[in-house]
Design a protein around this motif. Structure first.
Motif, PDB file in Angstrom:
ATOM      1  N   VAL A 130       0.835  -1.196   0.000  1.00 33.04           N
ATOM      2  CA  VAL A 130       0.000   0.000   0.000  1.00 33.04           C
ATOM      3  C   VAL A 130       0.874   1.251   0.000  1.00 33.04           C
ATOM      4  O   VAL A 130       2.014   1.223   0.433  1.00 33.04           O
ATOM      5  N   GLY A 131       0.282   2.348  -0.479  1.00 27.31           N
ATOM      6  CA  GLY A 131       0.958   3.635  -0.466  1.00 27.31           C
ATOM      7  C   GLY A 131       1.941   3.806  -1.605  1.00 27.31           C
ATOM      8  O   GLY A 131       2.170   2.905  -2.404  1.00 27.31           O
ATOM      9  N   VAL A 132       2.477   5.005  -1.660  1.00 27.49           N
ATOM     10  CA  VAL A 132       3.484   5.364  -2.652  1.00 27.49           C
ATOM     11  C   VAL A 132       4.578   6.159  -1.964  1.00 27.49           C
ATOM     12  O   VAL A 132       4.346   6.812  -0.962  1.00 27.49           O
ATOM     13  N   VAL A 133       5.757   6.073  -2.514  1.00 27.41           N
ATOM     14  CA  VAL A 133       6.852   6.867  -1.970  1.00 27.41           C
ATOM     15  C   VAL A 133       6.793   8.214  -2.673  1.00 27.41           C
ATOM     16  O   VAL A 133       7.183   8.351  -3.819  1.00 27.41           O
ATOM     17  N   GLY A 134       6.228   9.191  -2.005  1.00 26.46           N
ATOM     18  CA  GLY A 134       6.100  10.529  -2.553  1.00 26.46           C
ATOM     19  C   GLY A 134       6.083  11.528  -1.419  1.00 26.46           C
ATOM     20  O   GLY A 134       6.012  11.148  -0.253  1.00 26.46           O
ATOM     21  N   SER A 135       6.123  12.756  -1.732  1.00 24.12           N
ATOM     22  CA  SER A 135       6.189  13.817  -0.737  1.00 24.12           C
ATOM     23  C   SER A 135       5.134  13.650   0.350  1.00 24.12           C
ATOM     24  O   SER A 135       3.942  13.657   0.085  1.00 24.12           O
ATOM     25  N   GLY A 136       5.573  13.480   1.586  1.00 20.55           N
ATOM     26  CA  GLY A 136       4.689  13.376   2.733  1.00 20.55           C
ATOM     27  C   GLY A 136       3.960  12.051   2.836  1.00 20.55           C
ATOM     28  O   GLY A 136       2.997  11.930   3.584  1.00 20.55           O
ATOM     29  N   ASP A 137       4.399  11.039   2.112  1.00 23.51           N
ATOM     30  CA  ASP A 137       3.724   9.743   2.138  1.00 23.51           C
ATOM     31  C   ASP A 137       4.764   8.636   2.316  1.00 23.51           C
ATOM     32  O   ASP A 137       5.948   8.895   2.495  1.00 23.51           O
ATOM     33  N   LEU A 138       4.291   7.401   2.296  1.00 22.71           N
ATOM     34  CA  LEU A 138       5.185   6.272   2.408  1.00 22.71           C
ATOM     35  C   LEU A 138       4.555   5.041   1.791  1.00 22.71           C
ATOM     36  O   LEU A 138       3.358   4.976   1.559  1.00 22.71           O
ATOM     37  N   GLU A 139       5.396   4.053   1.531  1.00 21.46           N
ATOM     38  CA  GLU A 139       4.996   2.780   0.955  1.00 21.46           C
ATOM     39  C   GLU A 139       5.244   1.705   2.000  1.00 21.46           C
ATOM     40  O   GLU A 139       6.272   1.719   2.681  1.00 21.46           O
ATOM     41  N   ILE A 140       4.284   0.773   2.135  1.00 27.09           N
ATOM     42  CA  ILE A 140       4.446  -0.336   3.066  1.00 27.09           C
ATOM     43  C   ILE A 140       4.256  -1.643   2.324  1.00 27.09           C
ATOM     44  O   ILE A 140       3.278  -1.825   1.607  1.00 27.09           O
ATOM     45  N   LEU A 141       5.202  -2.547   2.501  1.00 26.37           N
ATOM     46  CA  LEU A 141       5.094  -3.916   2.022  1.00 26.37           C
ATOM     47  C   LEU A 141       5.034  -4.805   3.256  1.00 26.37           C
ATOM     48  O   LEU A 141       5.912  -4.724   4.129  1.00 26.37           O
ATOM     49  N   MET A 142       3.992  -5.636   3.347  1.00 28.95           N
ATOM     50  CA  MET A 142       3.772  -6.487   4.506  1.00 28.95           C
ATOM     51  C   MET A 142       3.701  -7.933   4.012  1.00 28.95           C
ATOM     52  O   MET A 142       2.850  -8.269   3.189  1.00 28.95           O
ATOM     53  N   VAL A 143       4.616  -8.781   4.501  1.00 26.96           N
ATOM     54  CA  VAL A 143       4.707 -10.168   4.060  1.00 26.96           C
ATOM     55  C   VAL A 143       4.548 -11.080   5.272  1.00 26.96           C
ATOM     56  O   VAL A 143       5.255 -10.917   6.270  1.00 26.96           O
ATOM     57  N   PRO A 144       3.627 -12.057   5.199  1.00 28.00           N
ATOM     58  CA  PRO A 144       3.435 -12.966   6.329  1.00 28.00           C
ATOM     59  C   PRO A 144       4.681 -13.804   6.602  1.00 28.00           C
ATOM     60  O   PRO A 144       5.412 -14.162   5.679  1.00 28.00           O
ATOM     61  N   THR A 145       4.904 -14.099   7.870  1.00 26.58           N
ATOM     62  CA  THR A 145       5.951 -15.036   8.277  1.00 26.58           C
ATOM     63  C   THR A 145       5.323 -16.007   9.270  1.00 26.58           C
ATOM     64  O   THR A 145       4.217 -15.775   9.764  1.00 26.58           O
ATOM     65  N   ASP A 146       6.029 -17.058   9.582  1.00 23.29           N
ATOM     66  CA  ASP A 146       5.495 -18.033  10.523  1.00 23.29           C
ATOM     67  C   ASP A 146       6.210 -17.986  11.873  1.00 23.29           C
ATOM     68  O   ASP A 146       6.119 -18.908  12.659  1.00 23.29           O
TER      69      ASP A 146
END
Length: 103
Positions: free
Chosen positions: A20-36
């Motif tokens: 979700v999100g974008v790397v742009g002014s005042g924002d951020l990107e998040i990558l969330m990957v499940p682990t066990d």
């Protein structure tokens, strides 16, 4: 560019990954990957240095309510704590909504 890494205890499993999100002014990107595992690992890359304690506080609040076992990568471009909280909640919702992820 600063790189921060945090670990938090985890008790919940994610359904799938999220981006979700974008790397742009005042924002951020998040990558969330499940682990066990029984922990979550968060890696942050940010151009705004000197805010480690604020990042830690925001993430601690998130993981108190959502102890998910995941690897989370955050690419920040000066997002406020409110935006970080919103994006984390959004990523969690996407990761836990299997129907959304099929599309």
């Amino acid at each position: 560019m600063e790189r921060l890494t945090f670990r938090f205890p985890a008790t919940k499993i994610l359904e799938s990954q999220a981006h979700v999100g974008v790397v742009g002014s005042g924002d951020l990107e998040i990558l969330m990957v499940p682990t066990d595992g029984d922990f979550a690992e968060v890696t942050i890359r940010t151009g705004t240095t000197g805010y480690k304690e604020i990042w830690k506080s925001v993430l601690e609040r998130f993981f108190i309510q959502n102890a998910v076992s995941a690897r989370i990568m955050i690419n920040d471009f000066g997002a406020t704590p409110g935006v970080v909280t919103l994006r984390l909640a959004q990523a969690l919702e996407v990761a836990n909504n299997a129907e959304y992820n099929k599309n």
